[in-house]
Motif scaffolding. Structure first.
Motif, PDB file in Angstrom:
ATOM      1  N   GLN A  67       0.844  -1.183   0.000  1.00 38.77           N
ATOM      2  CA  GLN A  67       0.000   0.000   0.000  1.00 38.77           C
ATOM      3  C   GLN A  67       0.892   1.250   0.000  1.00 38.77           C
ATOM      4  O   GLN A  67       1.920   1.278   0.685  1.00 38.77           O
ATOM      5  CB  GLN A  67      -0.928   0.042   1.220  1.00 38.77           C
ATOM      6  N   SER A  68       0.488   2.232  -0.768  1.00 38.41           N
ATOM      7  CA  SER A  68       1.226   3.488  -0.844  1.00 38.41           C
ATOM      8  C   SER A  68       0.257   4.637  -0.651  1.00 38.41           C
ATOM      9  O   SER A  68      -0.945   4.512  -0.881  1.00 38.41           O
ATOM     10  CB  SER A  68       1.914   3.637  -2.216  1.00 38.41           C
ATOM     11  N   TRP A  69       0.797   5.782  -0.227  1.00 37.89           N
ATOM     12  CA  TRP A  69      -0.030   6.959  -0.061  1.00 37.89           C
ATOM     13  C   TRP A  69       0.400   8.035  -1.058  1.00 37.89           C
ATOM     14  O   TRP A  69       1.562   8.127  -1.452  1.00 37.89           O
ATOM     15  CB  TRP A  69       0.052   7.515   1.368  1.00 37.89           C
ATOM     16  N   GLY A  70      -0.568   8.814  -1.481  1.00 37.34           N
ATOM     17  CA  GLY A  70      -0.303  10.000  -2.283  1.00 37.34           C
ATOM     18  C   GLY A  70      -0.854  11.194  -1.523  1.00 37.34           C
ATOM     19  O   GLY A  70      -1.796  11.063  -0.734  1.00 37.34           O
ATOM     20  N   ALA A  71      -0.266  12.357  -1.745  1.00 40.86           N
ATOM     21  CA  ALA A  71      -0.717  13.551  -1.030  1.00 40.86           C
ATOM     22  C   ALA A  71      -0.502  14.776  -1.908  1.00 40.86           C
ATOM     23  O   ALA A  71       0.411  14.811  -2.737  1.00 40.86           O
ATOM     24  CB  ALA A  71       0.038  13.704   0.288  1.00 40.86           C
ATOM     25  N   HIS A  72      -1.367  15.765  -1.716  1.00 35.69           N
ATOM     26  CA  HIS A  72      -1.265  17.011  -2.473  1.00 35.69           C
ATOM     27  C   HIS A  72      -1.348  18.208  -1.539  1.00 35.69           C
ATOM     28  O   HIS A  72      -1.970  18.153  -0.479  1.00 35.69           O
ATOM     29  CB  HIS A  72      -2.372  17.095  -3.535  1.00 35.69           C
ATOM     30  N   LEU A  73      -0.701  19.274  -1.968  1.00 32.84           N
ATOM     31  CA  LEU A  73      -0.659  20.517  -1.196  1.00 32.84           C
ATOM     32  C   LEU A  73      -1.062  21.660  -2.109  1.00 32.84           C
ATOM     33  O   LEU A  73      -0.562  21.781  -3.238  1.00 32.84           O
ATOM     34  CB  LEU A  73       0.756  20.749  -0.659  1.00 32.84           C
ATOM     35  N   ASP A  74      -1.979  22.508  -1.638  1.00 34.62           N
ATOM     36  CA  ASP A  74      -2.391  23.697  -2.371  1.00 34.62           C
ATOM     37  C   ASP A  74      -1.376  24.798  -2.096  1.00 34.62           C
ATOM     38  O   ASP A  74      -1.348  25.382  -1.007  1.00 34.62           O
ATOM     39  CB  ASP A  74      -3.798  24.114  -1.921  1.00 34.62           C
ATOM     40  N   ASN A  81       5.394  15.499   5.698  1.00 33.28           N
ATOM     41  CA  ASN A  81       4.449  16.079   4.742  1.00 33.28           C
ATOM     42  C   ASN A  81       3.162  16.543   5.414  1.00 33.28           C
ATOM     43  O   ASN A  81       2.581  17.552   5.019  1.00 33.28           O
ATOM     44  CB  ASN A  81       4.162  15.067   3.632  1.00 33.28           C
ATOM     45  N   THR A  82       2.722  15.820   6.430  1.00 35.49           N
ATOM     46  CA  THR A  82       1.538  16.252   7.176  1.00 35.49           C
ATOM     47  C   THR A  82       1.806  17.579   7.864  1.00 35.49           C
ATOM     48  O   THR A  82       0.953  18.483   7.874  1.00 35.49           O
ATOM     49  CB  THR A  82       1.135  15.184   8.204  1.00 35.49           C
ATOM     50  N   ARG A  83       2.997  17.726   8.428  1.00 36.49           N
ATOM     51  CA  ARG A  83       3.352  18.977   9.105  1.00 36.49           C
ATOM     52  C   ARG A  83       3.383  20.154   8.117  1.00 36.49           C
ATOM     53  O   ARG A  83       3.087  21.297   8.488  1.00 36.49           O
ATOM     54  CB  ARG A  83       4.708  18.824   9.788  1.00 36.49           C
ATOM     55  N   LEU A  84       3.742  19.882   6.881  1.00 37.43           N
ATOM     56  CA  LEU A  84       3.804  20.934   5.869  1.00 37.43           C
ATOM     57  C   LEU A  84       2.434  21.287   5.301  1.00 37.43           C
ATOM     58  O   LEU A  84       2.308  22.280   4.586  1.00 37.43           O
ATOM     59  CB  LEU A  84       4.729  20.495   4.726  1.00 37.43           C
ATOM     60  N   GLY A  85       1.425  20.473   5.607  1.00 40.98           N
ATOM     61  CA  GLY A  85       0.076  20.779   5.148  1.00 40.98           C
ATOM     62  C   GLY A  85      -0.428  19.933   4.001  1.00 40.98           C
ATOM     63  O   GLY A  85      -1.526  20.187   3.474  1.00 40.98           O
ATOM     64  N   TYR A  86       0.338  18.919   3.588  1.00 46.08           N
ATOM     65  CA  TYR A  86      -0.148  18.019   2.538  1.00 46.08           C
ATOM     66  C   TYR A  86      -1.388  17.277   3.035  1.00 46.08           C
ATOM     67  O   TYR A  86      -1.475  16.915   4.212  1.00 46.08           O
ATOM     68  CB  TYR A  86       0.919  16.983   2.183  1.00 46.08           C
ATOM     69  N   ARG A  87      -2.307  17.047   2.130  1.00 43.35           N
ATOM     70  CA  ARG A  87      -3.513  16.274   2.445  1.00 43.35           C
ATOM     71  C   ARG A  87      -3.411  14.906   1.775  1.00 43.35           C
ATOM     72  O   ARG A  87      -3.309  14.798   0.549  1.00 43.35           O
ATOM     73  CB  ARG A  87      -4.765  17.017   1.976  1.00 43.35           C
ATOM     74  N   VAL A  88      -3.427  13.870   2.596  1.00 36.98           N
ATOM     75  CA  VAL A  88      -3.288  12.506   2.085  1.00 36.98           C
ATOM     76  C   VAL A  88      -4.571  12.080   1.380  1.00 36.98           C
ATOM     77  O   VAL A  88      -5.677  12.328   1.859  1.00 36.98           O
ATOM     78  CB  VAL A  88      -2.950  11.532   3.229  1.00 36.98           C
TER      79      VAL A  88
END
Length: 326
Positions: A153-160, A308-315
């Motif tokens: 399983q892998s996660w992807g995340a995006h940041l605005d 990445n969570t600390r930087l604000g990325y949304r998984v």
């Protein structure tokens, strides 16, 4: 066994023979054939719909297979219309023993397409992998039913980036600066010593980071790494007393930047060095006019997920890698 008169036995035998050899209608089944250039638009639409528009495929992305290649694409055609497609090809240099199956379109054609692909699979491979997001239900269901194993399983995340604010991380950056850490974008014309240090750090990342087939990069030489950074990436490093101790790479793709290759030297981990470096890189991307940032990794890489969570990325939804032994 009950006794049957001769006439009954003859009738039963004849009836059984008629049932055994009775023709079955096949006009409802799709016709399978190799991909042709004229199918490009239909295949592009099927694949774009299959990933829910997560990527947009264009007809020019597709070419007829050339003799001697180990990649094949088939289509399923019904009533003159291409209704499904499947491609089987080597997964990549980082996973040399695996083929990758990509499939999209009418689910009724998935099993015939898989069987046809496996019948012509190139030799020298021991498994087939398929990758799909957990909410792409039709492909998830097919891989499960076809005997594939939900292996990774892998996660992807995006940041605005239009709302990204590095201000909350200024205290961390200042503390690291006072301890001798400085973040910068690496000059493409950096001296050889910097590229040597960068490659050593890259190799540490390959050795230490948890990964699965989907997150395993193709192997790079020192010159190969330098060439790919110069050609298509922006590399950012943190120096401690002049020595490069952390690296992250951004690949611009239109309005988006993709992040990869993030690694901190073991002697400098758990201090927030990567968080500060990625914040520096994202601030650069924001200033360059990019509006979104993407990244991802295996679910086993919890330290990077925390960064990445600390930087604000949304998984987003998880990506599943399915495996089937050949």
């Amino acid at each position: 066994m009950a006794y049957l008169p001769d006439s009954r036995r003859a009738h039963t035998a004849a009836h059984s023979e008629r049932m055994t050899h009775a023709p079955h209608r096949t006009d409802h089944l799709p016709t399978l054939r190799p991909f042709r250039a004229a199918d490009a638009s239909a295949v592009a639409c099927l694949l774009t719909e299959g990933v829910r528009g997560h990527w947009t495929y264009a007809p020019e992305h597709f070419r007829e297979a050339q003799p001697g290649t180990r990649s094949t694409r088939l289509v399923a055609e019904q009533g003159g219309v291409v209704v499904a497609t499947a491609r089987l090809a080597p997964f990549g240099e980082g996973v040399p023993d695996a083929l990758r199956l990509d499939i999209a379109g009418d689910t009724a054609a998935f099993t015939p397409l898989l069987l046809a692909q496996l019948a012509e699979a190139p030799i020298g491979f021991r498994r087939v992998l398929g990758v799909t997001r957990e909410d792409f239900t039709e492909v998830m269901t097919f891989f499960h039913a076809a005997g594939f194993r939900n292996a990774w399983q892998s996660w992807g995340a995006h940041l605005d980036l239009t709302t990204f604010d590095p201000a909350p991380l200024e205290a961390l950056q200042e503390r690291l600066f006072l301890a001798g850490y400085e973040a910068e974008r690496l000059d493409p014309d950096a001296p050889d010593a910097d590229w040597d240090a960068l490659y050593t750090l890259h190799q540490l990342g390959v050795r230490d980071q948890p990964r699965n087939p989907t997150t395993t990069p193709d192997p790079l030489t020192r010159d190969g790494l330098r060439d790919v950074v110069r050609r298509e990436e922006a590399a950012f490093v943190t120096r401690w007393r002049g020595q490069i101790v952390a690296l992250t790479r951004l690949t611009p793709r239109g309005h988006e930047v993709d992040s990869e290759g993030s690694v901190t030297h073991p002697d400098h981990r758990r201090r927030g060095v990567m968080t500060a470096l990625k914040a520096h890189a994202l601030t650069w991307a924001q200033g360059a006019g990019h509006t979104h940032a993407g990244t991802g990794g295996t679910v086993l890489n919890l330290p990077m997920l925390r960064v990445n969570t600390r930087l604000g990325y949304r998984v987003e939804r998880m990506w599943i890698t399915w495996e089937k032994e050949l």
